[in-house]
Write a protein that holds these residues in place. Structure first.
Motif, PDB file in Angstrom:
ATOM      1  N   VAL A   1       0.877  -1.258  -0.110  1.00  0.00           N
ATOM      2  CA  VAL A   1       0.057   0.098   0.170  1.00  0.00           C
ATOM      3  C   VAL A   1       0.923   1.198   0.013  1.00  0.00           C
ATOM      4  N   ILE A   2       2.080   1.199   0.908  1.00  0.00           N
ATOM      5  CA  ILE A   2       2.767   2.375   0.858  1.00  0.00           C
ATOM      6  C   ILE A   2       3.502   2.388  -0.505  1.00  0.00           C
ATOM      7  N   ALA A   3       3.964   1.362  -0.963  1.00  0.00           N
ATOM      8  CA  ALA A   3       4.842   1.549  -2.313  1.00  0.00           C
ATOM      9  C   ALA A   3       3.772   2.221  -3.326  1.00  0.00           C
ATOM     10  N   ALA A   4       2.502   1.665  -3.486  1.00  0.00           N
ATOM     11  CA  ALA A   4       1.468   2.119  -4.258  1.00  0.00           C
ATOM     12  C   ALA A   4       1.212   3.553  -4.265  1.00  0.00           C
ATOM     13  N   SER A   5       1.244   3.915  -2.778  1.00  0.00           N
ATOM     14  CA  SER A   5       1.080   5.341  -2.500  1.00  0.00           C
ATOM     15  C   SER A   5       1.927   6.502  -3.057  1.00  0.00           C
ATOM     16  N   LEU A   6       3.437   5.818  -3.087  1.00  0.00           N
ATOM     17  CA  LEU A   6       4.557   6.888  -3.529  1.00  0.00           C
ATOM     18  C   LEU A   6       4.457   6.892  -5.071  1.00  0.00           C
ATOM     19  N   ARG A   7       4.126   5.717  -5.814  1.00  0.00           N
ATOM     20  CA  ARG A   7       4.008   5.816  -7.243  1.00  0.00           C
ATOM     21  C   ARG A   7       2.782   6.688  -7.571  1.00  0.00           C
ATOM     22  N   LEU A   8       1.692   6.596  -6.868  1.00  0.00           N
ATOM     23  CA  LEU A   8       0.683   7.401  -7.293  1.00  0.00           C
ATOM     24  C   LEU A   8       1.078   8.712  -7.066  1.00  0.00           C
ATOM     25  N   HIS A   9       1.779   9.375  -6.088  1.00  0.00           N
ATOM     26  CA  HIS A   9       2.017  10.830  -5.746  1.00  0.00           C
ATOM     27  C   HIS A   9       3.225  11.091  -6.818  1.00  0.00           C
ATOM     28  N   GLU A  10       3.977  10.149  -7.414  1.00  0.00           N
ATOM     29  CA  GLU A  10       4.981  10.546  -8.360  1.00  0.00           C
ATOM     30  C   GLU A  10       4.226  11.324  -9.518  1.00  0.00           C
ATOM     31  N   ALA A  11       2.976  10.667  -9.823  1.00  0.00           N
ATOM     32  CA  ALA A  11       2.186  10.877 -10.855  1.00  0.00           C
ATOM     33  C   ALA A  11       1.345  12.325 -10.440  1.00  0.00           C
ATOM     34  N   THR A  12       0.989  12.548  -9.534  1.00  0.00           N
ATOM     35  CA  THR A  12       0.356  13.629  -9.091  1.00  0.00           C
ATOM     36  C   THR A  12       1.130  14.966  -8.658  1.00  0.00           C
ATOM     37  N   ALA A  13       2.391  14.805  -8.677  1.00  0.00           N
ATOM     38  CA  ALA A  13       3.284  15.610  -8.226  1.00  0.00           C
ATOM     39  C   ALA A  13       3.031  17.127  -8.961  1.00  0.00           C
TER      40      ALA A  13
END
Length: 263
Positions: free
Chosen positions: A96-108
């Motif tokens: 979940v945390i890893a997915a969160s970090l990937r998601l937030h690279e895309a929303t940066a």
């Protein structure tokens, strides 16, 4: 126990759903074949989220794409719709945390939406309290006392705020070996490290995660302070929530013990 309202016929028709609605677990989400529906609290925010998720591309993350109605709207009669994707929350906390970090690279690079300025719901107030931007009245017996003690350990951070999903725990969906999936985004203007920390605090407090989860993500910038603000956020919510329980506070007290070792 009151029944969970289902999307009306005119709403289902507007989004092209032809099958009868089926409640997804105990959530307020309903599935009509390939289309799922959720009730909307804030149409402006919901429309913004739909626009973002409709086109956002995130490596190794499935997204239930929001749907427009036949007349082009994202919200009809207090409901939004999205493409159903398989999966349910599972205690795969590090994923979940890893997915969160990937998601937030895309929303940066997303701009800060104006609706964030006027939000006065309990979670937004708790968020501002955690960062020292607001001082709401917190019930001492439901977490307010612990909040006050821990707030003294806050230090300035140099983390960059951006749009993040502040409710990763319990909203990332897993289906076997498929990539994790999301069907929602709870927008906050905070650093991605904070969003990862919220997921870690939730997992440790209520999800059965081992304390090692805090150490496994300690390489993230200013992690102890991100964890502290995540914990303060959840304590403030608990202190204001009308349905908070001793068990919910006990989980946060356990997390406070572990996080205190890192401060």
């Amino acid at each position: 126990m009151s029944e969970i309202p289902q999307p009306p016929v005119h709403v289902r028709t507007a989004f092209g759903a032809t099958e009868e609605p089926e409640l997804l677990d105990a959530s307020p989400l309903w599935r009509c074949g390939p289309i799922a529906f959720r009730p909307v609290a804030d149409p402006v925010e919901s429309a913004w989220v739909a626009q973002v998720l409709a086109t956002l591309e995130v490596p190794r993350l499935r997204i239930g794409r929001p749907l427009r109605s036949t007349d082009g709207r994202w919200v009809i009669g207090g409901w939004s719709a999205f493409r159903f994707i398989d999966g349910r929350p599972e205690p795969r906390h590090d994923e979940v945390i890893a997915a969160s970090l990937r998601l937030h690279e895309a929303t940066a690079l997303l701009e800060r939406p104006r609706f964030l300025n006027g939000r006065g719901d309990m979670y937004s107030v708790a968020d501002r309290a955690a960062w020292g931007e607001e001082q709401p009245e917190l019930d001492a017996e439901k977490g307010g006392r612990l909040f006050e003690l821990l707030a003294a350990s806050r230090r300035d951070v140099q983390l960059r705020p951006q749009i993040v999903h502040g409710e990763g725990f319990g909203t990332v969906l897993f289906s076997g070996d498929a990539d994790p999936g999301i069907v929602e985004l709870s927008p906050y203007w905070r650093p991605p490290e904070w969003a990862a920390a919220v997921a870690a605090v939730d997992a440790l407090s209520w999800g059965g995660a081992d304390p090692g989860i805090l150490e496994r993500w300690a390489h993230l910038p200013e992690w102890p302070q991100a964890l502290l603000r995540a914990l303060l956020f959840r304590l403030a919510v608990n202190a204001m929530h009308p349905h908070a329980t001793p068990d919910s506070l006990r989980g946060l007290e356990n997390s406070a013990h572990e996080i205190g070792k890192l401060l």
